[in-house]
Scaffold this motif. Structure first.
Motif, PDB file in Angstrom:
ATOM      1  N   PRO A   1      62.285  36.423  -1.863  1.00 41.74           N
ATOM      2  CA  PRO A   1      62.662  36.131  -3.245  1.00 41.74           C
ATOM      3  C   PRO A   1      63.219  37.346  -3.966  1.00 41.74           C
ATOM      4  O   PRO A   1      62.751  38.469  -3.781  1.00 41.74           O
ATOM      5  CB  PRO A   1      61.346  35.676  -3.883  1.00 41.74           C
ATOM      6  CG  PRO A   1      60.285  36.280  -3.030  1.00 41.74           C
ATOM      7  CD  PRO A   1      60.841  36.329  -1.642  1.00 41.74           C
ATOM      8  N   THR A   2      64.221  37.136  -4.777  1.00 42.65           N
ATOM      9  CA  THR A   2      64.825  38.232  -5.521  1.00 42.65           C
ATOM     10  C   THR A   2      63.970  38.615  -6.720  1.00 42.65           C
ATOM     11  O   THR A   2      63.780  39.778  -7.017  1.00 42.65           O
ATOM     12  CB  THR A   2      66.234  37.831  -5.994  1.00 42.65           C
ATOM     13  OG1 THR A   2      67.051  37.611  -4.860  1.00 42.65           O
ATOM     14  CG2 THR A   2      66.849  38.921  -6.845  1.00 42.65           C
ATOM     15  N   VAL A   3      63.427  37.618  -7.424  1.00 39.77           N
ATOM     16  CA  VAL A   3      62.668  37.867  -8.657  1.00 39.77           C
ATOM     17  C   VAL A   3      61.248  37.343  -8.500  1.00 39.77           C
ATOM     18  O   VAL A   3      61.039  36.206  -8.084  1.00 39.77           O
ATOM     19  CB  VAL A   3      63.349  37.188  -9.865  1.00 39.77           C
ATOM     20  CG1 VAL A   3      62.476  37.299 -11.102  1.00 39.77           C
ATOM     21  CG2 VAL A   3      64.717  37.818 -10.122  1.00 39.77           C
TER      22      VAL A   3
ATOM     23  N   TYR B   1      63.530  32.993  -6.802  1.00 38.60           N
ATOM     24  CA  TYR B   1      62.367  33.515  -7.510  1.00 38.60           C
ATOM     25  C   TYR B   1      61.067  33.051  -6.858  1.00 38.60           C
ATOM     26  O   TYR B   1      61.053  32.163  -6.003  1.00 38.60           O
ATOM     27  CB  TYR B   1      62.377  33.025  -8.958  1.00 38.60           C
ATOM     28  CG  TYR B   1      62.055  31.559  -9.095  1.00 38.60           C
ATOM     29  CD1 TYR B   1      60.769  31.149  -9.439  1.00 38.60           C
ATOM     30  CD2 TYR B   1      63.016  30.584  -8.849  1.00 38.60           C
ATOM     31  CE1 TYR B   1      60.460  29.794  -9.540  1.00 38.60           C
ATOM     32  CE2 TYR B   1      62.718  29.239  -8.946  1.00 38.60           C
ATOM     33  CZ  TYR B   1      61.440  28.843  -9.293  1.00 38.60           C
ATOM     34  OH  TYR B   1      61.123  27.517  -9.385  1.00 38.60           O
ATOM     35  N   GLU B   2      59.993  33.668  -7.282  1.00 36.73           N
ATOM     36  CA  GLU B   2      58.628  33.202  -7.025  1.00 36.73           C
ATOM     37  C   GLU B   2      57.821  33.462  -8.293  1.00 36.73           C
ATOM     38  O   GLU B   2      58.169  34.338  -9.097  1.00 36.73           O
ATOM     39  CB  GLU B   2      57.998  33.941  -5.835  1.00 36.73           C
ATOM     40  CG  GLU B   2      57.765  35.422  -6.097  1.00 36.73           C
ATOM     41  CD  GLU B   2      57.031  36.119  -4.963  1.00 36.73           C
ATOM     42  OE1 GLU B   2      56.670  35.450  -3.993  1.00 36.73           O
ATOM     43  OE2 GLU B   2      56.831  37.350  -5.078  1.00 36.73           O
TER      44      GLU B   2
ATOM     45  N   ALA C   1      49.465  25.207  -7.145  1.00 36.90           N
ATOM     46  CA  ALA C   1      49.862  25.962  -5.954  1.00 36.90           C
ATOM     47  C   ALA C   1      49.968  25.054  -4.722  1.00 36.90           C
ATOM     48  O   ALA C   1      50.717  25.362  -3.787  1.00 36.90           O
ATOM     49  CB  ALA C   1      48.868  27.087  -5.692  1.00 36.90           C
ATOM     50  N   GLN C   2      49.235  23.935  -4.728  1.00 37.18           N
ATOM     51  CA  GLN C   2      49.280  23.010  -3.592  1.00 37.18           C
ATOM     52  C   GLN C   2      50.473  22.068  -3.649  1.00 37.18           C
ATOM     53  O   GLN C   2      50.859  21.489  -2.634  1.00 37.18           O
ATOM     54  CB  GLN C   2      47.979  22.195  -3.537  1.00 37.18           C
ATOM     55  CG  GLN C   2      46.750  23.026  -3.188  1.00 37.18           C
ATOM     56  CD  GLN C   2      45.467  22.223  -3.282  1.00 37.18           C
ATOM     57  OE1 GLN C   2      45.465  21.082  -3.735  1.00 37.18           O
ATOM     58  NE2 GLN C   2      44.359  22.816  -2.845  1.00 37.18           N
TER      59      GLN C   2
ATOM     60  N   ASP D   1      57.063  27.289  -5.304  1.00 29.23           N
ATOM     61  CA  ASP D   1      57.453  28.563  -5.911  1.00 29.23           C
ATOM     62  C   ASP D   1      56.272  29.314  -6.515  1.00 29.23           C
ATOM     63  O   ASP D   1      56.454  30.360  -7.141  1.00 29.23           O
ATOM     64  CB  ASP D   1      58.504  28.328  -7.003  1.00 29.23           C
ATOM     65  CG  ASP D   1      58.008  27.379  -8.094  1.00 29.23           C
ATOM     66  OD1 ASP D   1      56.875  26.854  -7.968  1.00 29.23           O
ATOM     67  OD2 ASP D   1      58.749  27.144  -9.071  1.00 29.23           O
ATOM     68  N   LEU D   2      55.058  28.803  -6.350  1.00 32.77           N
ATOM     69  CA  LEU D   2      53.901  29.366  -7.058  1.00 32.77           C
ATOM     70  C   LEU D   2      52.866  29.915  -6.089  1.00 32.77           C
ATOM     71  O   LEU D   2      52.512  29.262  -5.102  1.00 32.77           O
ATOM     72  CB  LEU D   2      53.247  28.297  -7.938  1.00 32.77           C
ATOM     73  CG  LEU D   2      51.948  28.695  -8.645  1.00 32.77           C
ATOM     74  CD1 LEU D   2      52.180  29.823  -9.649  1.00 32.77           C
ATOM     75  CD2 LEU D   2      51.318  27.491  -9.333  1.00 32.77           C
TER      76      LEU D   2
END
Length: 336
Positions: free
Chosen positions: A20-22, A53-54, A74-75, A79-80
């Motif tokens: 990820p970039t961000v 992103y993340e 998160a499940q 992205d989280l």
């Protein structure tokens, strides 16, 4: 590095192999009502701007259901990542945990109470791309209580700028963008998250700020009060010392020690002249006790300086940390 790339290069949802970039770091403490809207807003903004992103949510010992919500999110989200701390350690520890678990080349931090606007994230990134290492948000139209929040904040910003030499309008704004290599050089302790620009400046970072939006709190109550002013002052002393004397603590302790010893010796000579030259009694003079205190304090301060020098060397050498930072190395274009 250009973060504005096409979605074809970085398809969403991002695969496990994608770097990820961000990384968006969110310290979370009792914000269960704000989190769903915040997570969706961040995702919508970054996907719309085609920024891979993340999101790293660090739960700092919440007891309002935020922990369970993050586990559920998160499940179901790709992205989280939720980092759950064992108890409430404070915002500095939560941010440090977020930095340690982030894998992006750029790290964005913001509060989890919806007062910071995720729509400003692309603006911070674009400013960072101009060659800065840290871009700080400036809440020009701040939506907070005047007496308990705004007035102490203005005084603190002025004082911090004078002491550290980093003049920002809004040190307390959590909305900031960092280059990952800068964050890797900074170790956070205590409650030093307020002084990240000053710590970055010590590391030789290029720092700027841009105006950002600020919204009134929609849910819950602020976790900060006027009592934090005193904690800021204590941390400011720490930053001031680190900025000037981190690699040469003997310069402050030794100077104070020598000044005390010199004062004690001069006053001692004066008392000696009174005693043996003028045959006056000095045993009951307060000045005699002052001389003893000065000499003892001087020796102690000088000893503290030596111990601080040893500690400083242990700090740098045990971690392999040089006392300098290299921004870049320019190689010659013509080879012999």
């Amino acid at each position: 590095m250009n973060v504005f790339r096409t979605l074809e290069e970085f398809p969403h949802p991002w695969s496990a192999e994608t770097y990820p970039t961000v990384s968006v770091v969110l310290p979370v403490y009792n914000e269960v009502e704000s989190l769903p809207a915040l997570l969706e807003s961040i995702a919508d903004i970054l996907i719309a701007h085609q920024i891979p992103y993340e999101i790293i949510c660090v739960d700092d010992g919440s007891d309002d259901g935020s922990t369970q919500l993050l586990k559920q999110q998160a499940q179901t989200r790709t992205d989280l990542r939720a980092v759950i701390l064992r108890r409430n350690y404070g915002q500095t520890a939560a941010m440090a945990a977020g930095f340690n678990h982030a894998s992006g080349q750029i790290i964005i931090t913001l509060d989890s109470d919806l007062q910071n606007d995720p729509a400003d994230i692309p603006l911070l990134i674009a400013k960072l791309e101009e060659g800065y290492d840290l871009v700080s948000g400036w809440r020009q139209d701040r939506q907070d209580a005047a007496i308990s929040r705004l007035l102490p904040s203005k005084a603190a910003n002025w004082l911090i700028g004078r002491v550290t030499g980093v003049k920002l309008h809004d040190y307390g704004c959590s909305l900031k963008a960092y280059r990952a290599e800068l964050v890797a050089d900074m170790n956070l302790y205590g409650e030093l998250h307020r002084f990240l620009p000053a710590l970055a400046f010590i590391e030789g970072a290029r720092i700027t700020e841009i105006p950002v939006r600020h919204h009134a709190r929609r849910f819950g109550q602020s976790k900060y009060g006027i009592d934090r002013t005193f904690r800021v002052l204590m941390d400011l002393f720490t930053i001031a010392f680190i900025k000037k004397f981190l690699t040469r603590p003997m310069h402050v302790f030794g100077l104070l020690g020598l000044a005390a010893i010199a004062g004690g010796v001069l006053l001692g000579l004066y008392l000696t002249i009174l005693k043996f030259g003028m045959n006056e009694s000095i045993g009951n003079r307060p000045l005699l006790f002052f001389v003893v205190v000065l000499l003892l304090a001087g020796v102690q301060m000088f000893s503290f300086g030596l111990l601080a020098e040893l500690s400083m060397r242990t700090y740098h050498e045990s971690q392999g940390r040089p006392i300098y930072r290299v921004r870049e190395i320019v190689e010659p274009t013509l080879k012999p």
